[in-house]
Design a protein around this motif. Structure first.
Motif, PDB file in Angstrom:
ATOM      1  N   ASN A   1       0.800  -1.221   0.000  1.00  0.00           N
ATOM      2  CA  ASN A   1       0.000   0.000   0.000  1.00  0.00           C
ATOM      3  C   ASN A   1       0.838   1.278   0.000  1.00  0.00           C
ATOM      4  N   ALA A   2       2.159   1.119   0.186  1.00  0.00           N
ATOM      5  CA  ALA A   2       3.005   2.311   0.339  1.00  0.00           C
ATOM      6  C   ALA A   2       3.436   2.887  -1.000  1.00  0.00           C
ATOM      7  N   LYS A   3       3.713   4.193  -0.983  1.00  0.00           N
ATOM      8  CA  LYS A   3       4.261   4.819  -2.204  1.00  0.00           C
ATOM      9  C   LYS A   3       5.774   4.960  -2.077  1.00  0.00           C
ATOM     10  N   THR A   4       6.205   5.217  -0.843  1.00  0.00           N
ATOM     11  CA  THR A   4       7.654   5.388  -0.648  1.00  0.00           C
ATOM     12  C   THR A   4       8.133   4.536   0.528  1.00  0.00           C
ATOM     13  N   LEU A   5       9.407   4.165   0.460  1.00  0.00           N
ATOM     14  CA  LEU A   5      10.058   3.428   1.550  1.00  0.00           C
ATOM     15  C   LEU A   5      11.343   4.162   1.919  1.00  0.00           C
ATOM     16  N   LEU A   6      11.503   4.473   3.213  1.00  0.00           N
ATOM     17  CA  LEU A   6      12.775   5.025   3.686  1.00  0.00           C
ATOM     18  C   LEU A   6      13.486   3.923   4.457  1.00  0.00           C
ATOM     19  N   TYR A   7      14.605   3.473   3.952  1.00  0.00           N
ATOM     20  CA  TYR A   7      15.340   2.340   4.549  1.00  0.00           C
ATOM     21  C   TYR A   7      16.604   2.892   5.209  1.00  0.00           C
ATOM     22  N   LEU A   8      16.710   2.706   6.522  1.00  0.00           N
ATOM     23  CA  LEU A   8      17.869   3.224   7.253  1.00  0.00           C
ATOM     24  C   LEU A   8      18.892   2.109   7.420  1.00  0.00           C
ATOM     25  N   VAL A   9      20.087   2.307   6.930  1.00  0.00           N
ATOM     26  CA  VAL A   9      21.108   1.266   7.099  1.00  0.00           C
ATOM     27  C   VAL A   9      21.912   1.512   8.372  1.00  0.00           C
ATOM     28  N   ASP A  10      22.588   0.453   8.789  1.00  0.00           N
ATOM     29  CA  ASP A  10      23.334   0.524  10.053  1.00  0.00           C
ATOM     30  C   ASP A  10      24.843   0.401   9.759  1.00  0.00           C
ATOM     31  N   ASN A  11      25.400  -0.764  10.010  1.00  0.00           N
ATOM     32  CA  ASN A  11      26.856  -0.925   9.915  1.00  0.00           C
ATOM     33  C   ASN A  11      27.343  -1.286   8.526  1.00  0.00           C
ATOM     34  N   CYS A  12      28.633  -1.022   8.308  1.00  0.00           N
ATOM     35  CA  CYS A  12      29.281  -1.570   7.130  1.00  0.00           C
ATOM     36  C   CYS A  12      29.217  -3.092   7.229  1.00  0.00           C
ATOM     37  N   GLY A  13      29.428  -3.768   6.117  1.00  0.00           N
ATOM     38  CA  GLY A  13      29.314  -5.225   6.115  1.00  0.00           C
ATOM     39  C   GLY A  13      27.870  -5.597   5.873  1.00  0.00           C
ATOM     40  N   GLU A  14      27.034  -5.414   6.889  1.00  0.00           N
ATOM     41  CA  GLU A  14      25.644  -5.841   6.758  1.00  0.00           C
ATOM     42  C   GLU A  14      24.888  -5.099   5.658  1.00  0.00           C
ATOM     43  N   ILE A  15      25.393  -3.959   5.207  1.00  0.00           N
ATOM     44  CA  ILE A  15      24.684  -3.247   4.119  1.00  0.00           C
ATOM     45  C   ILE A  15      24.555  -4.117   2.866  1.00  0.00           C
ATOM     46  N   TYR A  16      25.479  -5.057   2.676  1.00  0.00           N
ATOM     47  CA  TYR A  16      25.381  -5.911   1.485  1.00  0.00           C
ATOM     48  C   TYR A  16      24.179  -6.854   1.564  1.00  0.00           C
ATOM     49  N   PHE A  17      23.784  -7.210   2.773  1.00  0.00           N
ATOM     50  CA  PHE A  17      22.568  -8.002   2.967  1.00  0.00           C
ATOM     51  C   PHE A  17      21.334  -7.123   2.767  1.00  0.00           C
TER      52      PHE A  17
ATOM     53  N   LYS B   1       8.778   3.867  -4.395  1.00  0.00           N
ATOM     54  CA  LYS B   1       9.948   4.764  -4.508  1.00  0.00           C
ATOM     55  C   LYS B   1      10.810   4.513  -3.264  1.00  0.00           C
ATOM     56  N   ILE B   2      12.032   4.071  -3.500  1.00  0.00           N
ATOM     57  CA  ILE B   2      12.888   3.654  -2.383  1.00  0.00           C
ATOM     58  C   ILE B   2      13.985   4.687  -2.095  1.00  0.00           C
ATOM     59  N   TYR B   3      14.091   5.085  -0.831  1.00  0.00           N
ATOM     60  CA  TYR B   3      15.184   5.947  -0.376  1.00  0.00           C
ATOM     61  C   TYR B   3      16.027   5.157   0.638  1.00  0.00           C
ATOM     62  N   ILE B   4      17.334   5.240   0.522  1.00  0.00           N
ATOM     63  CA  ILE B   4      18.198   4.545   1.470  1.00  0.00           C
ATOM     64  C   ILE B   4      19.090   5.586   2.150  1.00  0.00           C
ATOM     65  N   ALA B   5      18.978   5.624   3.501  1.00  0.00           N
ATOM     66  CA  ALA B   5      19.704   6.664   4.234  1.00  0.00           C
ATOM     67  C   ALA B   5      20.888   6.088   4.996  1.00  0.00           C
ATOM     68  N   ALA B   6      22.047   6.753   4.867  1.00  0.00           N
ATOM     69  CA  ALA B   6      23.244   6.389   5.648  1.00  0.00           C
ATOM     70  C   ALA B   6      23.814   7.662   6.283  1.00  0.00           C
ATOM     71  N   LYS B   7      24.848   7.485   7.093  1.00  0.00           N
ATOM     72  CA  LYS B   7      25.431   8.638   7.800  1.00  0.00           C
ATOM     73  C   LYS B   7      26.125   9.601   6.834  1.00  0.00           C
ATOM     74  N   GLU B   8      26.087  10.855   7.217  1.00  0.00           N
ATOM     75  CA  GLU B   8      26.716  11.897   6.416  1.00  0.00           C
ATOM     76  C   GLU B   8      28.248  11.755   6.428  1.00  0.00           C
ATOM     77  N   ALA B   9      28.795  11.356   7.602  1.00  0.00           N
ATOM     78  CA  ALA B   9      30.260  11.237   7.744  1.00  0.00           C
ATOM     79  C   ALA B   9      30.549  10.078   8.702  1.00  0.00           C
ATOM     80  N   PRO B  10      31.816   9.611   8.729  1.00  0.00           N
ATOM     81  CA  PRO B  10      32.123   8.390   9.492  1.00  0.00           C
ATOM     82  C   PRO B  10      31.908   8.517  10.997  1.00  0.00           C
ATOM     83  N   ILE B  11      31.237   7.542  11.567  1.00  0.00           N
ATOM     84  CA  ILE B  11      31.144   7.393  13.024  1.00  0.00           C
ATOM     85  C   ILE B  11      31.202   5.895  13.318  1.00  0.00           C
ATOM     86  N   ILE B  12      32.133   5.489  14.149  1.00  0.00           N
ATOM     87  CA  ILE B  12      32.516   4.084  14.358  1.00  0.00           C
ATOM     88  C   ILE B  12      32.361   3.285  13.056  1.00  0.00           C
TER      89      ILE B  12
END
Lengths: 221, 221
Positions: free
Chosen positions: B147-163, B179-190
């Motif tokens: 039923n959705a028009k858009t999806l905002l998917y928040l990723v977490d750690n490196c590595g698991e992003i490939y899954f 319509k898919i949006y994928i959000a990650a950090k602006e700059a490196p943190i851990i």
């Protein structure tokens, strides 16, 4: 020992363990950790002696959590387990002085965490008995004991004291003229053995039990 | 997430890891941990949001250690390893939408520590594929996506992003109008994934890459 970069993490890990052992109440635990976060700069600094700083922090948490010996049950289980293992080893093996030294070292290496499988400990320890020591100064030690009149033996954690006791028996047999003193903590601090623990484990039979006079992990001399 | 009694220990463990990854110099590491001991009361308190407090502490250490991304090499290895595992899984298995969801969950559970045996990861992950989810809300999720028009998917750690990427491919196939949006950090943190990591992993092919706008672990909304 001088303060090391890893000491802070150890201070905090032990503080968390104290809060977990002292109370089931999550809010109380959080309160303790907030106190730890405030206190830690006082105890972890460039000139800190980690054994002293850590102990002062832990005792501050004991007072806050109104629990004078959070590790009591943990220590009881460690002692019970180690006692059983040492009894089994005595039955199975003929243990000489050098073997007993190795066992005392092995007892120091293995952490008697709650739930550690006793069968596995025996196997691990017998495995170590068959290995050579990586740094072996036993000959120097035995020569010193031959010439010595007194021995002051400092014990560390509960559990491993049962291995120390076996080693002290063998020392007593080999050097009957030696006057043996065994020192433990005056009062409980984390899982260190106290004078009470030594009495309980019958150390009076292998020497004279004395107090380190302090409630500090390690033995500041 | 509200602050928990275990957060302090996590703050300090991560601080130590930062100091270890940033420098080989033991004195520098100690200096960083002394700063952490002083700073921690500012970031760990009753009203702290752990993701924010932790990140501010970590960034303070980054500045002190003059290293803007201590986890850079760790993340590179995690990504390389995960990429290889996902490629192998694609070859071996026919992966459906629900399988891909399970894989994204499994990828989140397994910590891509340096040295983790890739053979073992595949086995672990295939094992999880054959297990039922303990809490299974996949039907609700799939219904919402229908039923959705858009999806905002928040990723977490490196590595698991490939899954995550594999899961997003399957979502795209199943819901082509989304319509898919994928959000990650602006700059490196851990070891969190950044916008750069998403570009590198070709997330542009499965949706629009966006920045969370922050350099804070988690995603304060």
């Amino acid at each position: 020992m001088k303060v090391h970069y890893e000491c802070l993490s150890c201070f905090i890990t032990q503080s968390q363990k104290i809060s977990e052992l002292a109370t089931e109440d999550l809010e109380k635990r959080k309160e303790a950790m907030i106190v730890a976060a405030k206190a830690v700069q006082k105890y972890y600094h460039r000139n800190a002696v980690p054994a002293i700083g850590g102990s002062l922090l832990f005792l501050e948490l004991y007072r806050l959590l109104e629990n004078d010996d959070p590790f009591k049950e943990y220590k009881r289980i460690s002692n019970k387990l180690a006692k059983k293992v040492v009894e089994e080893l005595r039955k199975e093996l003929k243990i000489g002085l050098k073997d007993a030294l190795k066992l005392a070292i092995a007892g120091n290496v293995i952490d008697f965490a709650v739930g550690y499988n006793p069968e596995k400990i025996e196997e691990d320890i017998e495995h170590r008995l068959n290995e050579e020591l990586y740094i072996d100064e036993s000959e120097e030690l035995f020569k010193s004991l031959e010439n010595a009149k007194t021995l002051l033996y400092l014990v560390d954690n509960c559990g491993e004291i049962y291995f120390d006791r076996l080693f002290l028996e063998k020392i007593e047999e080999a050097y009957p003229a030696l006057k043996i003193y065994i020192a433990a903590k005056e009062a409980p601090i984390i899982n260190d053995a106290t004078v009470e623990d030594l009495k309980e484990a019958d150390f009076g039979k292998v020497g004279k039990i004395v107090s380190s006079g302090s409630r500090i992990v390690g033995n500041p001399l």
